[in-house]
Design a protein around this motif. Structure first.
Motif, PDB file in Angstrom:
ATOM      1  N   HIS A  46      -0.209  -1.922  -4.650  1.00  0.00           N
ATOM      2  CA  HIS A  46       0.132  -1.688  -3.241  1.00  0.00           C
ATOM      3  C   HIS A  46       1.522  -1.050  -3.099  1.00  0.00           C
ATOM      4  O   HIS A  46       1.711  -0.158  -2.270  1.00  0.00           O
ATOM      5  CB  HIS A  46       0.029  -2.998  -2.453  1.00  0.00           C
ATOM      6  N   LEU A  49       1.609   2.765  -3.404  1.00  0.00           N
ATOM      7  CA  LEU A  49       0.870   3.580  -2.423  1.00  0.00           C
ATOM      8  C   LEU A  49       1.787   4.585  -1.710  1.00  0.00           C
ATOM      9  O   LEU A  49       2.978   4.335  -1.549  1.00  0.00           O
ATOM     10  CB  LEU A  49       0.210   2.671  -1.380  1.00  0.00           C
ATOM     11  N   ILE A  87      11.756  -2.102   1.783  1.00  0.00           N
ATOM     12  CA  ILE A  87      11.362  -0.881   2.498  1.00  0.00           C
ATOM     13  C   ILE A  87      12.257  -0.653   3.725  1.00  0.00           C
ATOM     14  O   ILE A  87      12.703   0.461   3.981  1.00  0.00           O
ATOM     15  CB  ILE A  87       9.879  -0.971   2.929  1.00  0.00           C
ATOM     16  N   LEU A  88      12.551  -1.726   4.451  1.00  0.00           N
ATOM     17  CA  LEU A  88      13.367  -1.584   5.662  1.00  0.00           C
ATOM     18  C   LEU A  88      14.799  -1.145   5.337  1.00  0.00           C
ATOM     19  O   LEU A  88      15.465  -0.538   6.169  1.00  0.00           O
ATOM     20  CB  LEU A  88      13.398  -2.904   6.447  1.00  0.00           C
ATOM     21  N   GLN A 124       9.433  -7.285  -0.361  1.00  0.00           N
ATOM     22  CA  GLN A 124       9.012  -5.877  -0.331  1.00  0.00           C
ATOM     23  C   GLN A 124       9.235  -5.288   1.071  1.00  0.00           C
ATOM     24  O   GLN A 124       9.673  -4.136   1.208  1.00  0.00           O
ATOM     25  CB  GLN A 124       7.536  -5.756  -0.751  1.00  0.00           C
ATOM     26  N   VAL A 125       8.957  -6.064   2.106  1.00  0.00           N
ATOM     27  CA  VAL A 125       9.204  -5.599   3.482  1.00  0.00           C
ATOM     28  C   VAL A 125      10.684  -5.250   3.647  1.00  0.00           C
ATOM     29  O   VAL A 125      11.037  -4.156   4.113  1.00  0.00           O
ATOM     30  CB  VAL A 125       8.806  -6.686   4.514  1.00  0.00           C
ATOM     31  N   ASP A 126      11.571  -6.166   3.240  1.00  0.00           N
ATOM     32  CA  ASP A 126      13.003  -5.909   3.400  1.00  0.00           C
ATOM     33  C   ASP A 126      13.477  -4.766   2.522  1.00  0.00           C
ATOM     34  O   ASP A 126      14.388  -4.023   2.892  1.00  0.00           O
ATOM     35  CB  ASP A 126      13.807  -7.190   3.120  1.00  0.00           C
ATOM     36  N   ALA A 131       2.197   5.210   1.355  1.00  0.00           N
ATOM     37  CA  ALA A 131       2.889   4.644   2.519  1.00  0.00           C
ATOM     38  C   ALA A 131       4.054   3.740   2.103  1.00  0.00           C
ATOM     39  O   ALA A 131       4.920   3.435   2.928  1.00  0.00           O
ATOM     40  CB  ALA A 131       1.912   3.845   3.371  1.00  0.00           C
ATOM     41  N   MET A 132       4.073   3.338   0.859  1.00  0.00           N
ATOM     42  CA  MET A 132       5.139   2.446   0.371  1.00  0.00           C
ATOM     43  C   MET A 132       6.100   3.263  -0.507  1.00  0.00           C
ATOM     44  O   MET A 132       6.808   4.102   0.004  1.00  0.00           O
ATOM     45  CB  MET A 132       4.524   1.285  -0.393  1.00  0.00           C
ATOM     46  N   VAL A 181       6.040 -10.706  -0.698  1.00  0.00           N
ATOM     47  CA  VAL A 181       5.692  -9.732   0.351  1.00  0.00           C
ATOM     48  C   VAL A 181       6.888  -9.504   1.293  1.00  0.00           C
ATOM     49  O   VAL A 181       7.204  -8.378   1.651  1.00  0.00           O
ATOM     50  CB  VAL A 181       4.451 -10.198   1.156  1.00  0.00           C
ATOM     51  N   GLY A 182       7.571 -10.602   1.642  1.00  0.00           N
ATOM     52  CA  GLY A 182       8.749 -10.474   2.495  1.00  0.00           C
ATOM     53  C   GLY A 182       9.853  -9.659   1.834  1.00  0.00           C
ATOM     54  O   GLY A 182      10.532  -8.864   2.483  1.00  0.00           O
ATOM     55  N   GLU A 195      -6.658   6.312  -2.284  1.00  0.00           N
ATOM     56  CA  GLU A 195      -5.903   5.274  -1.579  1.00  0.00           C
ATOM     57  C   GLU A 195      -6.773   4.101  -1.142  1.00  0.00           C
ATOM     58  O   GLU A 195      -6.378   2.947  -1.265  1.00  0.00           O
ATOM     59  CB  GLU A 195      -5.256   5.864  -0.325  1.00  0.00           C
ATOM     60  N   ALA A 196      -7.954   4.400  -0.595  1.00  0.00           N
ATOM     61  CA  ALA A 196      -8.816   3.327  -0.087  1.00  0.00           C
ATOM     62  C   ALA A 196      -9.146   2.356  -1.215  1.00  0.00           C
ATOM     63  O   ALA A 196      -9.024   1.137  -1.076  1.00  0.00           O
ATOM     64  CB  ALA A 196     -10.093   3.903   0.514  1.00  0.00           C
ATOM     65  N   ILE A 217      -6.097   0.248  -2.290  1.00  0.00           N
ATOM     66  CA  ILE A 217      -5.819  -0.853  -1.359  1.00  0.00           C
ATOM     67  C   ILE A 217      -6.794  -1.991  -1.615  1.00  0.00           C
ATOM     68  O   ILE A 217      -6.418  -3.160  -1.724  1.00  0.00           O
ATOM     69  CB  ILE A 217      -5.925  -0.377   0.110  1.00  0.00           C
ATOM     70  N   TYR A 273      -1.615  -6.667  -8.387  1.00  0.00           N
ATOM     71  CA  TYR A 273      -1.940  -6.247  -7.012  1.00  0.00           C
ATOM     72  C   TYR A 273      -0.687  -5.723  -6.314  1.00  0.00           C
ATOM     73  O   TYR A 273      -0.726  -4.706  -5.611  1.00  0.00           O
ATOM     74  CB  TYR A 273      -2.574  -7.401  -6.222  1.00  0.00           C
TER      75      TYR A 273
END
Lengths: 298, 298
Positions: free
Chosen positions: B84, B87, B164-165, B160-162, B89-90, B157-158, B108-109, B112, B80
């Motif tokens: 994601h 995608l 991307i940031l 992956q957030v960092d 957006a990622m 998930v955190g 995409e839909a 997701i 999963y």
């Protein structure tokens, strides 16, 4: 005696407080992710699903407090589904409950990840909640397994898939019902079952609660479709007429408005009949909520 | 005695077979969703995480079969996250393991929703697996709670957030390690811990296994970064040089290639030292896998 509206408000307040605590104490996560999660999770709303969890538990004689972690977990699953459904690749909505949608504020990547984080957290919260209140292991594991089915490909996710696949297509009433049953119905049904399981309901009791909840979920959806036609934009906090504009099949578009209202009335009466007069259940709150939720104007 | 490569192949086959069975028997879900899920879940790959679950359980004297549902659940979470992450957006990747990414094939839909479905299913599978093998309720619930933390906002998930940031930013080695520890490390560490928990390891044993796994996860990531510089596109089944092209911080870009190789060697030796000579564990397989995985050329 408390009215259903008062009960709903009181318990929604309890859920809001606890959700805010969970977000506040969710440490060691990126600041931006926390903001994005808080934005959608603490946006208010009716809190229908968690209130149904609490109401069912209380009606079976269990303190709402014991069921609160599970109620909040369900609201997290509901919120994740809204965030993902609103994405450009899905329903492409800019507004939700009168505010910008998550991806309009935090961007698509963060919205996808905020949804993923909420879904993941929900299962952890159920496991931790079960440990905290000492729920029997078997009950807790069955409850988590059912959450997975109801929220997953067999339930909510599958319903959203079929909803997207049938967009701009003429569908039968049967298909419409199948989509609703999974996309919104399964989580509403599970809310009631979850409250029952936490309160130790037996199989026969759970079966009756399930029938009640299935009818309630269906009625709630018919009501939603009707409000999209005749509702007041101000009260609803969202545009009306959106289903028609999207060429989306609804009860009014398939049955007409008047037959839809009749169908709603019959559905809710049948739902209530599954628990009316049951002596193991304090039916006042659940019956009151059923009436209130299906005569609402928002 | 079996080599680590043979072990990896044999157990990956076991995982592949069981995953195929799960997809096959996943009824009452939309056909297109099933196809999208199968496309990514049954695409092969090293099956590193589930094999680590099985290897740890076996090394503690528990049959691999008992740990298989949990191993498959972890692979679903891993899959999963890949769907994601790919995608638009990622990371906006068109290829994965030499094939088109999920959203390039199914849109995409659906990508997701396939990711959402796999994540949701993984938790159900852990709960059902625990019920099926009669794992003590407390152990099972703690295991699910930890899965939620390791895969969620505090973990994968955190991370992956960092990630991307911090894209296109110069980061310190400390930040890079923090991102890797969560984005890939937490799930690898959890694989080993999960195998240990299913096999009934005690706290002290779990602590040693955890240190081993943390080192292994870090080494695996350094190796990945090195391979992106010096690897063979054909063997890897993906483009090399992609980190540099994206201006992504890596061990080679921060430390240089030679110091990265030295760091890798030291990391894996320290990891191994946490379990070497432990009499409660049949260390042959885990030590062999550690060596094999960090000297791999693909």
């Amino acid at each position: 005696m408390e009215t259903a509206e008062q009960y709903l408000q009181e318990k929604a307040g309890m859920v809001n407080d606890r959700l805010a605590q969970y977000v506040e104490s969710w440490n060691d996560i990126p600041k931006q992710l926390k903001e994005s999660v808080a934005y959608s999770l603490l946006a208010g709303g009716k809190r229908l699903r968690p209130v149904l969890v609490l109401a069912t538990a209380e009606s079976l004689g269990t303190e709402a407090e014991r069921a609160l972690p599970f109620a909040c977990a369900l609201e997290m699953i509901h919120t994740y589904s809204l965030i993902h459904d609103d994405l450009p690749a899905m329903d492409d909505d800019d507004y939700r409950r009168g505010r910008l949608t998550n991806h309009k504020v935090y961007g698509e990547a963060m919205a996808i990840l905020a949804g993923d984080a909420l879904l993941t957290k929900a299962f952890g919260l159920m496991a931790e909640g079960a440990l905290a209140i000492g729920l029997p292991g078997d009950t807790a594991l069955k409850l988590i397994a059912e959450a997975s089915r109801r929220a997953g490909a067999e339930g909510m996710v599958g319903g959203q898939v079929d909803d997207i696949l049938h967009e701009n297509q003429s569908v039968t009433l049967e298909t419409l019902q199948s989509i609703h049953r999974r996309k919104t119905g399964d989580l509403i049904t599970f809310s009631v079952r979850l409250g029952g399981m936490v309160a130790g309901a037996n199989e026969i009791q759970l079966e009756k609660l399930t029938r009640f909840a299935e009818g309630l979920g269906l009625a709630f959806q018919i009501q939603d479709d009707i409000l999209d036609v005749i509702g007041d934009r101000e009260k609803l906090g969202k545009e009306t007429g959106s289903d028609e504009a999207r060429n989306k099949a609804t009860y009014p578009s398939l049955l007409g408005l008047s037959a839809s209202k009749e169908h709603l009335r019959k559905t809710i009466e049948e739902a209530k009949s599954w628990i009316e007069g049951e002596t193991w259940l304090n039916t006042h709150t659940l019956l009151g909520l059923a009436d209130f939720l299906t005569t609402r104007d928002r």
